[in-house]
Structure formats: C-alpha cells, structure tokens
Design a protein around this motif. Structure first.
Motif, PDB file in Angstrom:
ATOM      1  N   GLN A  23      12.353  12.992   4.487  1.00 12.20           N
ATOM      2  CA  GLN A  23      11.422  14.111   4.622  1.00 12.20           C
ATOM      3  C   GLN A  23      10.891  14.231   6.048  1.00 12.20           C
ATOM      4  N   LEU A  24      10.630  13.104   6.686  1.00  8.77           N
ATOM      5  CA  LEU A  24      10.049  13.129   8.030  1.00  8.77           C
ATOM      6  C   LEU A  24      11.017  13.702   9.060  1.00  8.77           C
ATOM      7  N   PHE A  25      12.239  13.226   9.043  1.00  8.69           N
ATOM      8  CA  PHE A  25      13.184  13.569  10.107  1.00  8.69           C
ATOM      9  C   PHE A  25      14.091  14.754   9.788  1.00  8.69           C
ATOM     10  N   LEU A  26      14.318  15.039   8.504  1.00  9.32           N
ATOM     11  CA  LEU A  26      15.349  16.017   8.154  1.00  9.32           C
ATOM     12  C   LEU A  26      14.843  17.166   7.298  1.00  9.32           C
ATOM     13  N   SER A  27      13.530  17.273   7.137  1.00  7.58           N
ATOM     14  CA  SER A  27      12.979  18.332   6.305  1.00  7.58           C
ATOM     15  C   SER A  27      11.651  18.776   6.900  1.00  7.58           C
ATOM     16  N   PRO A  28      11.421  20.093   7.004  1.00  7.96           N
ATOM     17  CA  PRO A  28      10.177  20.551   7.635  1.00  7.96           C
ATOM     18  C   PRO A  28       8.947  20.166   6.817  1.00  7.96           C
ATOM     19  N   GLN A  29       7.914  19.647   7.498  1.00 11.50           N
ATOM     20  CA  GLN A  29       6.693  19.179   6.840  1.00 11.50           C
ATOM     21  C   GLN A  29       5.463  19.646   7.625  1.00 11.50           C
ATOM     22  N   TYR A  71       8.650   0.994   6.756  1.00 10.57           N
ATOM     23  CA  TYR A  71      10.056   0.796   6.391  1.00 10.57           C
ATOM     24  C   TYR A  71      10.784  -0.010   7.457  1.00 10.57           C
ATOM     25  N   LEU A  72      10.601   0.382   8.718  1.00 12.75           N
ATOM     26  CA  LEU A  72      11.240  -0.359   9.811  1.00 12.75           C
ATOM     27  C   LEU A  72      10.766  -1.805   9.847  1.00 12.75           C
ATOM     28  N   ASP A  73       9.486  -2.000   9.581  1.00 11.41           N
ATOM     29  CA  ASP A  73       8.937  -3.354   9.553  1.00 11.41           C
ATOM     30  C   ASP A  73       9.593  -4.173   8.444  1.00 11.41           C
ATOM     31  N   TYR A  74       9.817  -3.547   7.285  1.00 12.09           N
ATOM     32  CA  TYR A  74      10.466  -4.249   6.175  1.00 12.09           C
ATOM     33  C   TYR A  74      11.882  -4.681   6.568  1.00 12.09           C
ATOM     34  N   VAL A  94      19.167  -6.425  -0.067  1.00 21.18           N
ATOM     35  CA  VAL A  94      17.786  -6.152  -0.459  1.00 21.18           C
ATOM     36  C   VAL A  94      17.528  -6.788  -1.828  1.00 21.18           C
ATOM     37  N   PRO A  95      16.501  -7.616  -1.980  1.00 18.43           N
ATOM     38  CA  PRO A  95      16.199  -8.209  -3.289  1.00 18.43           C
ATOM     39  C   PRO A  95      15.923  -7.131  -4.335  1.00 18.43           C
ATOM     40  N   GLU A  96      16.307  -7.402  -5.562  1.00 10.07           N
ATOM     41  CA  GLU A  96      16.135  -6.411  -6.633  1.00 10.07           C
ATOM     42  C   GLU A  96      14.672  -5.983  -6.766  1.00 10.07           C
ATOM     43  N   ALA A  97      13.763  -6.896  -6.562  1.00 11.24           N
ATOM     44  CA  ALA A  97      12.339  -6.585  -6.688  1.00 11.24           C
ATOM     45  C   ALA A  97      11.865  -5.582  -5.641  1.00 11.24           C
ATOM     46  N   ASP A  98      12.638  -5.413  -4.560  1.00  8.03           N
ATOM     47  CA  ASP A  98      12.236  -4.511  -3.474  1.00  8.03           C
ATOM     48  C   ASP A  98      12.917  -3.152  -3.540  1.00  8.03           C
ATOM     49  N   GLU A  99      13.789  -2.930  -4.521  1.00 16.48           N
ATOM     50  CA  GLU A  99      14.588  -1.703  -4.552  1.00 16.48           C
ATOM     51  C   GLU A  99      13.731  -0.443  -4.589  1.00 16.48           C
ATOM     52  N   ALA A 100      12.741  -0.400  -5.480  1.00  9.93           N
ATOM     53  CA  ALA A 100      11.902   0.789  -5.595  1.00  9.93           C
ATOM     54  C   ALA A 100      11.104   1.021  -4.316  1.00  9.93           C
ATOM     55  N   HIS A 101      10.638  -0.073  -3.720  1.00  4.66           N
ATOM     56  CA  HIS A 101       9.891  -0.007  -2.456  1.00  4.66           C
ATOM     57  C   HIS A 101      10.756   0.627  -1.369  1.00  4.66           C
ATOM     58  N   VAL A 102      11.990   0.172  -1.240  1.00  3.30           N
ATOM     59  CA  VAL A 102      12.902   0.697  -0.227  1.00  3.30           C
ATOM     60  C   VAL A 102      13.248   2.153  -0.515  1.00  3.30           C
ATOM     61  N   GLN A 103      13.523   2.469  -1.784  1.00  2.00           N
ATOM     62  CA  GLN A 103      13.891   3.838  -2.133  1.00  2.00           C
ATOM     63  C   GLN A 103      12.779   4.820  -1.784  1.00  2.00           C
ATOM     64  N   ALA A 104      11.531   4.433  -2.038  1.00  6.78           N
ATOM     65  CA  ALA A 104      10.403   5.305  -1.706  1.00  6.78           C
ATOM     66  C   ALA A 104      10.317   5.538  -0.201  1.00  6.78           C
ATOM     67  N   HIS A 105      10.521   4.480   0.575  1.00  5.63           N
ATOM     68  CA  HIS A 105      10.473   4.633   2.034  1.00  5.63           C
ATOM     69  C   HIS A 105      11.636   5.487   2.548  1.00  5.63           C
ATOM     70  N   GLU A 162       1.413  11.108   7.528  1.00  5.30           N
ATOM     71  CA  GLU A 162       1.518  10.224   6.367  1.00  5.30           C
ATOM     72  C   GLU A 162       2.924   9.632   6.267  1.00  5.30           C
ATOM     73  N   LEU A 163       3.928  10.489   6.453  1.00  2.96           N
ATOM     74  CA  LEU A 163       5.318  10.034   6.381  1.00  2.96           C
ATOM     75  C   LEU A 163       5.649   9.089   7.537  1.00  2.96           C
ATOM     76  N   ALA A 164       5.059   9.341   8.705  1.00  2.00           N
ATOM     77  CA  ALA A 164       5.302   8.471   9.857  1.00  2.00           C
ATOM     78  C   ALA A 164       4.808   7.057   9.572  1.00  2.00           C
ATOM     79  N   GLY A 165       3.654   6.948   8.898  1.00  2.00           N
ATOM     80  CA  GLY A 165       3.151   5.628   8.524  1.00  2.00           C
ATOM     81  C   GLY A 165       4.103   4.906   7.595  1.00  2.00           C
TER      82      GLY A 165
END
Length: 394
Positions: free
Chosen positions: A171-177, A192-195, A154-165, A184-187
């Motif tokens: 949260q979506l799969f392993l924590s009740p929401q 993320y998968l697209d990235y 992963v390029p360094e410029a994308d690290e924060a982007h990936v971490q947020a996703h 919102e999380l599904a979007g």
C-alpha cells in the motif's frame, strides 16, 4: 483521459483506453503518473531488453506520491529497494542475480511442489465442509504465504505478522494513500525491515536449511548485509501478494468462462492465458538514460517510463482477438507478467508451479466451485492487479 490510479477502471477495465493508446499514442505522456508510457508489445519488449537506454537503477526506489513528511520518516529507507536485483543494472545486477539463482535451480523448485500441494490439501481439509468462502481471504493466500515463509525461513508463528507488514509495504509504495495513512504505513514498513534484519542476524549466528541462511552465508563475499535484507523483503512480497493475486484473478476468469475444473492436460495453458489476460503485474518503471525517439515522440533523458506489460498482453498485433479467453492460444506465454530480458523474474518457474498446482488441487477438491453473484472490485494500484474479495460457493 489519463492513467488515474485513484479510479476503479484503472485496474478493473483499462483495455479500451489502452487500445486507443496503442493505436493513436503508443508513446503516451501521463501527467498523472509523471511518466511516459509504452503500450505496444514490440516497444515494451524492446525496452525490457535494453537496460542501457532504459535503466532499472532506482526505478522502484520510492513512490513519487509520497509526501515530504513520509519521505523524512523513511529516511535512508525511502530507497530501500536501491540494491534489490530488479532495481539495479549490470554489473551489480549480474552479481545479485547469480547469487539468488542458487536457490531457484530446477531441482530446488521441483522439490517445493510436494510441499505446496500438501499446503493446499491441508487448507481444503479444513474448509471444504463449509461450502462457501471468500476466495481471496480464505483460500488464495494461505498456501503461498506458508510456502514462501518456509522457503525464506520465517517461523510459522511469525507468518501473520509478516503478511500484515507486506500488505502495508504494498500500500505504501504501490498504491496511492492519503498523507496520514502514508505515515502509518511508513511506521509499519520500518518495523518490517527491522524484522527481516533480525532474521538475517539470527541466521548468521545459527544457519538453517533455508533461503535466508543461504544468502547470509554470502555476506562479505558476494553480497552485503543490506542486499540480503532487501532480497528477502521483496521475495516475501511475491509470495504474500503477487502469486496469490494472480491465483485469484485466474479463478475468477476460469469461473466466468465456464472452464472449471480445468482439465489436467490444459493446466499449463490455462495458467499462461490467465496471466496474459488478467495479469497480476501491470508493468515496470524504467528511467531513460538518453533521449529516446519512438513513434515521433522524444522521451527525454532522465524521464520515468512505464513499460505497460498489461497493454502489451492485449496487443492485437501479437495476440489475435486479445480480449477473448482462448485455452488453445499458441503464444499465450508471450505475455510479460514476469518481465523480460535480464530482469526476467528469477522466481517465475516457482510462480508457475504454484499456479498450476493450486488450480489442479482446487479443481479436484472443489469441482462445483462457482461465483456468488455480486460486484467485483480490485485494489487500486499503480503496477498490480488484485481482487479485494471474491465470494464463492461449492
């Protein structure tokens, strides 16, 4: 009382409840989880080691708490983990694990130690003069996130982007929401998968010396494109979330126990005992493939089963005085934070290396590290233990 994952005690202080289950209901049906729960060490270990009766296929595919609208939005990606190595049985598991293991040889893991140590030193060079920080936000995550990014490609410029996703993924799969938050999380998850999909395509065109290029080179011969995307997506979860959570749990425990800094010759022991007593992974789900009778209870074929590694790590039958932190505990590594059997985590050696290295560097650079008095809170989760924050001074 049940496994109420919306309650703070579920992650922060479940041990009285789990002790009672081990003694009175070692096979417990949780209405809240919609699953049977194995709580004794021997039973959890046996189930991990029995993929014929306790199948991994589909066990991570989708959270049962997701609404119909969320499932519809996810579409085919609701089972995005359907071909991840931890979510399949042999022979697919054997093929996938063989491919992934090429990147986790002892030599390859050892080569990452120098890079990880340098990342920790660099971080402390920047913040040591501050004298205080939130360990979770400011210290615990960055080195692991950066190491994982470099490993994956992963390029360094994308690290924060990936971490947020990745945070949204968890949260979506392993924590009740609530329903609106799920959508919102599904979007975010689909983005993320697209990235990752685009990263795989880029490495297919121009390979580099990274994990993504190694796996992409196996597409069409050993792996499918989807399998590679899922492998990368989930390894990023480990480096961005699971390992940093374990480090935070460990630092909190060591400071509370007055074992700071950890002596150099006790680092390995400290890592194992911290994982045992405050594991970042609480267990894994499986599906019973046939009726299984255990301790007078019949788990019906098709039922979801939680293998409670958290309870197993506190089993009095295996660990003397399990609630006591003991650096000299001879069998501390009998915990199952990394799983057991054919699904033992392929990145376990790298995870242990990161924890040992981080504790060594932190102890040397911040020998006066101490907790800021105040309440301790954990994220609410079905299968993970991680702090929301940890204020510290030095």
């Amino acid at each position: 009382m049940d496994f109420d994952v919306s309650s703070d005690w579920h992650v922060a202080a479940p041990y009285d409840f789990l002790r009672r289950l081990r003694r009175e209901q070692p096979v417990f049906h949780s209405a809240h989880l919609g699953a049977y729960v194995l709580t004794r060490h021997a039973d959890v270990r046996a189930a991990y080691g029995d993929p014929v009766r306790f199948s991994s296929r589909g066990s991570l595919a989708i959270s049962p708490s997701l609404t119909a609208a969320t499932r519809e939005k996810l579409g085919e990606h609701g089972s995005f983990l359907s071909s991840f190595v931890a979510n399949v049985d042999p022979p697919d598991h054997t093929r996938l694990r063989r491919s992934v293991s090429r990147a986790f040889t002892p030599r390859a893991v050892a080569a990452l130690e120098h890079r990880f140590r340098a990342l920790n030193e660099d971080l402390l060079d920047r913040i040591a003069s501050r004298g205080e920080a939130d360990f979770v936000r400011d210290i615990g995550h960055e080195p692991s996130v950066k190491l994982t990014a470099r490993f994956i490609g992963v390029p360094e410029a994308d690290e924060a982007h990936v971490q947020a996703h990745v945070k949204d993924w968890f949260q979506l799969f392993l924590s009740p929401q609530p329903p609106d938050r799920q959508l919102e999380l599904a979007g975010s998850f689909l983005a993320y998968l697209d990235y990752v999909d685009r990263l795989v395509a880029a490495r297919a065109r121009e390979p580099r010396a990274d994990f993504t290029s190694l796996m992409t080179g196996l597409i069409g011969r050993e792996l499918s494109h989807r399998e590679v995307v899922e492998l990368i997506s989930t390894i990023l979860l480990g480096g961005n979330d699971t390992v940093p959570n374990q480090l935070g749990n460990s630092v909190l425990r060591l400071l509370r126990e007055g074992v700071w800094p950890v002596p150099q010759d006790r680092l390995g022991r400290a890592v194992e005992e911290c994982m045992r007593i405050d594991g970042a992974s609480l267990g894994s789900f499986r599906y019973a493939t046939t009726d299984v009778s255990l301790h007078g209870v019949t788990i019906p074929a098709g039922a979801l089963v939680l293998l409670s590694a958290d309870s197993a790590a506190h089993d009095e039958a295996v660990f003397a005085e399990p609630e006591r932190f003991d650096l000299d505990r001879p069998n501390a590594d009998a915990h199952m934070v990394f799983g057991y059997g054919i699904h033992f985590c392929v990145g376990a050696a790298l995870g242990r290396l990161q924890l040992r290295t981080a504790l060594e560097v932190l102890g040397r650079r911040l020998p006066g590290l101490r907790l800021v008095p105040g309440p301790i809170s954990y994220r609410r989760s079905i299968v993970g233990r991680g702090l929301t924050e940890l204020p510290v001074k030095w």
